[in-house]
Design an enzyme around this catalytic site. Structure first.
Site, PDB file in Angstrom:
ATOM      1  N   HIS A 104       0.841  -1.197   0.000  1.00  0.00           N
ATOM      2  CA  HIS A 104       0.000   0.000   0.000  1.00  0.00           C
ATOM      3  C   HIS A 104       0.876   1.247   0.000  1.00  0.00           C
ATOM      4  O   HIS A 104       1.765   1.392   0.831  1.00  0.00           O
ATOM      5  CB  HIS A 104      -0.931   0.003   1.216  1.00  0.00           C
ATOM      6  CG  HIS A 104      -2.167  -0.806   1.001  1.00  0.00           C
ATOM      7  ND1 HIS A 104      -3.359  -0.552   1.632  1.00  0.00           N
ATOM      8  CD2 HIS A 104      -2.399  -1.863   0.187  1.00  0.00           C
ATOM      9  CE1 HIS A 104      -4.276  -1.420   1.228  1.00  0.00           C
ATOM     10  NE2 HIS A 104      -3.707  -2.231   0.352  1.00  0.00           N
ATOM     11  N   TYR A 148      -9.303   6.070   7.061  1.00  0.00           N
ATOM     12  CA  TYR A 148      -9.479   6.464   8.468  1.00  0.00           C
ATOM     13  C   TYR A 148     -10.464   7.630   8.478  1.00  0.00           C
ATOM     14  O   TYR A 148     -10.157   8.701   7.954  1.00  0.00           O
ATOM     15  CB  TYR A 148      -8.151   6.927   9.066  1.00  0.00           C
ATOM     16  CG  TYR A 148      -7.158   5.807   9.333  1.00  0.00           C
ATOM     17  CD1 TYR A 148      -6.369   5.269   8.316  1.00  0.00           C
ATOM     18  CD2 TYR A 148      -6.983   5.299  10.624  1.00  0.00           C
ATOM     19  CE1 TYR A 148      -5.454   4.251   8.578  1.00  0.00           C
ATOM     20  CE2 TYR A 148      -6.066   4.285  10.890  1.00  0.00           C
ATOM     21  CZ  TYR A 148      -5.313   3.762   9.869  1.00  0.00           C
ATOM     22  OH  TYR A 148      -4.402   2.754  10.124  1.00  0.00           O
ATOM     23  N   PRO A 193      -4.901   0.788  18.663  1.00  0.00           N
ATOM     24  CA  PRO A 193      -4.578   0.308  17.313  1.00  0.00           C
ATOM     25  C   PRO A 193      -4.623   1.367  16.206  1.00  0.00           C
ATOM     26  O   PRO A 193      -4.271   1.062  15.060  1.00  0.00           O
ATOM     27  CB  PRO A 193      -5.640  -0.777  17.060  1.00  0.00           C
ATOM     28  CG  PRO A 193      -6.730  -0.501  18.017  1.00  0.00           C
ATOM     29  CD  PRO A 193      -6.143   0.178  19.199  1.00  0.00           C
ATOM     30  N   LYS A 200       0.573   0.155  15.150  1.00  0.00           N
ATOM     31  CA  LYS A 200       1.962   0.023  15.595  1.00  0.00           C
ATOM     32  C   LYS A 200       2.279  -1.199  16.447  1.00  0.00           C
ATOM     33  O   LYS A 200       3.451  -1.569  16.594  1.00  0.00           O
ATOM     34  CB  LYS A 200       2.355   1.271  16.417  1.00  0.00           C
ATOM     35  CG  LYS A 200       2.544   2.514  15.582  1.00  0.00           C
ATOM     36  CD  LYS A 200       3.869   2.475  14.838  1.00  0.00           C
ATOM     37  CE  LYS A 200       3.990   3.539  13.795  1.00  0.00           C
ATOM     38  NZ  LYS A 200       3.837   3.062  12.424  1.00  0.00           N
ATOM     39  N   TYR A 207       3.772   6.727  10.166  1.00  0.00           N
ATOM     40  CA  TYR A 207       2.937   5.576   9.804  1.00  0.00           C
ATOM     41  C   TYR A 207       3.765   4.480   9.154  1.00  0.00           C
ATOM     42  O   TYR A 207       3.579   3.294   9.428  1.00  0.00           O
ATOM     43  CB  TYR A 207       1.800   6.021   8.873  1.00  0.00           C
ATOM     44  CG  TYR A 207       0.690   5.007   8.766  1.00  0.00           C
ATOM     45  CD1 TYR A 207      -0.453   5.100   9.560  1.00  0.00           C
ATOM     46  CD2 TYR A 207       0.772   3.935   7.874  1.00  0.00           C
ATOM     47  CE1 TYR A 207      -1.470   4.159   9.483  1.00  0.00           C
ATOM     48  CE2 TYR A 207      -0.245   2.988   7.785  1.00  0.00           C
ATOM     49  CZ  TYR A 207      -1.360   3.111   8.595  1.00  0.00           C
ATOM     50  OH  TYR A 207      -2.366   2.174   8.510  1.00  0.00           O
TER      51      TYR A 207
END
Ligand code: RFL
Ligand code: PHB
Length: 400
Positions: free
Chosen positions: A72, A208, A302, A306, A394
């Site tokens: 991704h 998100y 979550p 991580k 990220y």
């Protein structure tokens, strides 16, 4: 029974550590309280940082990851009916993440351990770690019968070193006396209701979403299986939500602009559960010859994806330090284990906390809180520096 490194727990941390030590010619024994199907089917993480995928490949556990993992290059932030894509490679000099479920990482590592590695004992529960500050630490354990009851006698595994990889509810952390430990903790007044559904993901990257009704996340396990989450009150019973109610609520929270033709695809729900959200760090991560790794030492909510990646960072740090000590006799890296891990852990704690508070709506949120969240999201959408910071965090913090 004696081994060089006694490993408690066959989650990603314990299994990868056993593999890294095996590759370095160090013997270990892994004790796992649950049975193999349970460990392989436990639904959890889905995102591997670039560094995590590289470590798995270098350890010889990357073949199926390379065939089936989905690379991704970004995520989407959705807020106020607006969609903003974060382009990872463009912002980080080429870094990406891989969607490959924790269940699959665990299956690959279990298979390697059973065919090539040392003992991996399922249904074997560690009861306590003793004598951690001597040069002969022990793990007291018991083997379970088929019915789950304690069948056998208690036995003792003596070790040169013990690594506690037994997750948040394990026993190894308890061997650190309270007079030397410090705990830093925050619980959140909400959890995640997660579903697995047999339907192709409605978007090709993770979404998100921040919404007045609460957070929602669109993730996936494969091109034909979706994984979706909804923010719910912490004490929610998953069975109180019908499948239809979950889909209706997801649709509301993934709201887009009226002229946007994005649609949420619905399909049969195959699993549903609620996860509490917590931030937790136990310091130090070492006591004598006992080392803590992964969720045994720290938990993140979550939202930043991580937890699994931190577990991998800890065991890579331990394996490097241990092999350095074995080949040179120099204990400096082992002595620095706790501080080295904690620097990375606290960066992940900070990022996970920031993502969680930016995207979730706590009970009692005021209009001021709403405006601050939206201002943060708009800052990311309009400033390359802010966007770059998110992309760097990220895709992963470097191993030291
Ligand atoms: P684990 O996986 O909990 O494994 C610990 C193992 O120890 C065993 N055990 C014992 N064995 C012997 N004797 C005892 N006394 C024992 N006590 C316990 C347990 O049975 C178990 O097999 O810890 P580990 O290896 O440190 O791995 C940590 C990760 O599992 C965890 O951080 C992640 O799953 C967190 N997480 C995510 N992490 C990510 O990096 N990316 C994600 O996208 C992500 N999503 C998530 C998540 C966790 C979630 N839940 C359910 C907590 C999404 C969710 C919903
Ligand atoms: C998941 O796919 O389970 C997942 C993905 C991203 C997160 C958390 C969980 O931030």
């Amino acid at each position: 029974m004696h081994t060089t490194v006694g490993i408690i727990g066959a989650g990603p941390a314990g299994l990868l550590l056993a593999r890294l030590l095996h590759n370095a010619g160090v013997d270990s024994v892994v004790l796992e309280s649950r049975d193999r199907p349970y460990v392989e089917q436990r639904q959890r993480a889905g995102i591997l940082e670039q560094g995590t995928a590289d470590v798995l490949r270098a350890a010889g556990a990357g073949a199926r990851l390379d065939r089936e993992g989905l690379r991704h290059d970004g995520i989407e932030l959705r807020f106020d009916r607006h969609r903003h894509r974060i382009d990872f490679p463009g912002l980080t000099g080429g870094r990406t993440v891989t969607v490959y479920a924790q269940t699959e990482v665990v299956k690959d590592l279990v298979e390697l351990q059973l065919t090539e590695g040392g003992p991996l004992l399922f249904e074997t529960e560690a009861l306590a770690v003793e004598d951690a500050t001597t040069d002969r630490p022990k793990v007291r354990f018991v083997q379970r019968g088929a019915q789950g009851g304690a069948s056998g006698r208690e036995s003792v595994l003596t070790c040169d070193y013990v690594v506690g990889c037994d997750g948040f509810w394990g026993v190894s952390r308890k061997a650190v006396p309270t007079r030397v430990s410090r705990v830093f903790e925050r619980t959140y007044p909400f959890g995640w209701l997660g579903i697995l559904a047999d339907v192709p993901p409605s978007h090709d990257e993770l979404v998100y979403a921040r919404h007045e009704r609460g957070f929602a996340l669109l993730s996936m396990r494969s091109p034909v299986v979706s994984r979706l989450y909804l923010q719910v009150p912490a004490d929610t019973d998953a069975d109180a939500w019908s499948d239809e109610a979950v889909w209706d609520e997801l649709e509301r929270r993934f709201e887009t602009a009226p002229d946007d033709d994005w649609v949420l695809h619905r399909g049969p729900v195959t699993a549903k559960s609620v996860t509490p959200m917590r931030s937790y760090v136990h310091e130090p991560m070492r006591h004598g010859r006992l080392f803590l790794a992964g969720d045994a030492a720290h938990i993140v909510p979550p939202t930043g994806a991580k937890g699994l990646n931190l577990a991998v960072g800890d065991v890579v740090t331990f394996a490097r330090a241990f092999t350095h000590f074995q080949s040179t006799g120099d204990p400096a890296l082992l002595d620095a284990y706790s501080e080295t891990c904690l620097r990375r852990v606290w960066q992940a704690e900070r990022f996970s906390y920031a993502m969680t508070t930016m995207l979730h709506r706590p009970p009692g949120a005021t209009p001021f809180d709403d405006r601050i969240q939206l201002a943060l999201l708009r800052r990311i959408a309009t400033s390359r520096a802010a966007e770059q910071d998110l992309a760097e965090c990220y895709t992963g913090f470097p191993f030291e």
